[in-house]
Design a protein around this motif. Structure first.
Motif, PDB file in Angstrom:
ATOM      1  N   GLY A  88       0.786  -1.228   0.000  1.00  0.00           N
ATOM      2  CA  GLY A  88       0.000   0.000   0.000  1.00  0.00           C
ATOM      3  C   GLY A  88       0.817   1.276   0.000  1.00  0.00           C
ATOM      4  N   ARG A  89       2.133   1.167  -0.007  1.00  0.00           N
ATOM      5  CA  ARG A  89       3.001   2.351   0.005  1.00  0.00           C
ATOM      6  C   ARG A  89       3.823   2.393  -1.272  1.00  0.00           C
ATOM      7  N   SER A  90       4.356   3.537  -1.570  1.00  0.00           N
ATOM      8  CA  SER A  90       5.239   3.693  -2.718  1.00  0.00           C
ATOM      9  C   SER A  90       6.329   4.696  -2.356  1.00  0.00           C
ATOM     10  N   ALA A  91       7.405   4.632  -3.070  1.00  0.00           N
ATOM     11  CA  ALA A  91       8.515   5.560  -2.846  1.00  0.00           C
ATOM     12  C   ALA A  91       8.450   6.648  -3.911  1.00  0.00           C
ATOM     13  N   GLU A  92       8.641   7.878  -3.471  1.00  0.00           N
ATOM     14  CA  GLU A  92       8.632   9.005  -4.405  1.00  0.00           C
ATOM     15  C   GLU A  92       9.792   9.931  -4.091  1.00  0.00           C
ATOM     16  N   ILE A  93      10.486  10.351  -5.121  1.00  0.00           N
ATOM     17  CA  ILE A  93      11.581  11.315  -4.934  1.00  0.00           C
ATOM     18  C   ILE A  93      11.021  12.630  -4.386  1.00  0.00           C
ATOM     19  N   ALA A  94       9.794  12.971  -4.771  1.00  0.00           N
ATOM     20  CA  ALA A  94       9.185  14.210  -4.278  1.00  0.00           C
ATOM     21  C   ALA A  94       8.976  14.153  -2.763  1.00  0.00           C
ATOM     22  N   ASP A  95       8.677  12.976  -2.234  1.00  0.00           N
ATOM     23  CA  ASP A  95       8.542  12.841  -0.780  1.00  0.00           C
ATOM     24  C   ASP A  95       9.883  13.081  -0.104  1.00  0.00           C
ATOM     25  N   TRP A  96      10.939  12.501  -0.675  1.00  0.00           N
ATOM     26  CA  TRP A  96      12.271  12.688  -0.095  1.00  0.00           C
ATOM     27  C   TRP A  96      12.700  14.151  -0.178  1.00  0.00           C
ATOM     28  N   ILE A  97      12.357  14.815  -1.254  1.00  0.00           N
ATOM     29  CA  ILE A  97      12.685  16.245  -1.376  1.00  0.00           C
ATOM     30  C   ILE A  97      11.945  17.039  -0.305  1.00  0.00           C
ATOM     31  N   ALA A  98      10.672  16.714  -0.071  1.00  0.00           N
ATOM     32  CA  ALA A  98       9.924  17.394   0.997  1.00  0.00           C
ATOM     33  C   ALA A  98      10.564  17.120   2.359  1.00  0.00           C
TER      34      ALA A  98
END
Length: 132
Positions: A88-98
């Motif tokens: 149910g989760r995914s990895a996003e570069i935008a999350d890491w940037i935030a």
């Protein structure tokens, strides 16, 4: 050395909270089409950055500030990488940037605020010591 490490206990505790929440398969929060999750990432890692800056000031500015920021950024990268395997989760570069922007912003603001408060307190005590 023990006192220096002790200054980071609040930041380490919050890092544990962040790691726990990052590993949840269904984190609490509204389901909307807005990028509110980026705000949550910014906030969670902002708190961590602020606590790291507070600990850094109390630990006599040890280690170098950039080492703390790097550690927080690595935690964020690890958390995103780990989420690939959480259902149910995914990895996003935008999350890491935030995460990274939140941590750095809060670290800088807290560093400036705590440093200013300590200088002000130090100046006040010096003037009191010099009074007749």
């Amino acid at each position: 050395m023990k006192a220096r490490l002790g200054a980071y206990v609040p930041a380490l505790c919050w890092a544990g909270v962040v790691a726990y929440v990052g590993g949840m398969d269904d984190p609490l929060g509204p389901t909307v089409d807005l990028p509110i999750d980026k705000v949550a990432h910014f906030f969670l890692y902002g708190v961590l950055g602020s606590l790291a800056a507070w600990g850094w000031q109390r630990a006599g500015r040890w280690p170098a500030w950039w080492q703390l920021i790097l550690a927080v950024w690595l935690l964020g990268a690890w958390d995103e990488w780990r989420q690939v395997r959480v259902p149910g989760r995914s990895a996003e570069i935008a999350d890491w940037i935030a995460d990274a922007v939140g941590a750095l912003t809060a670290f800088a603001v807290t560093r400036a605020f705590v440093g200013t408060a300590r200088e002000r307190d130090g100046n006040e005590s010096e003037s009191l010591d010099l009074a007749p």
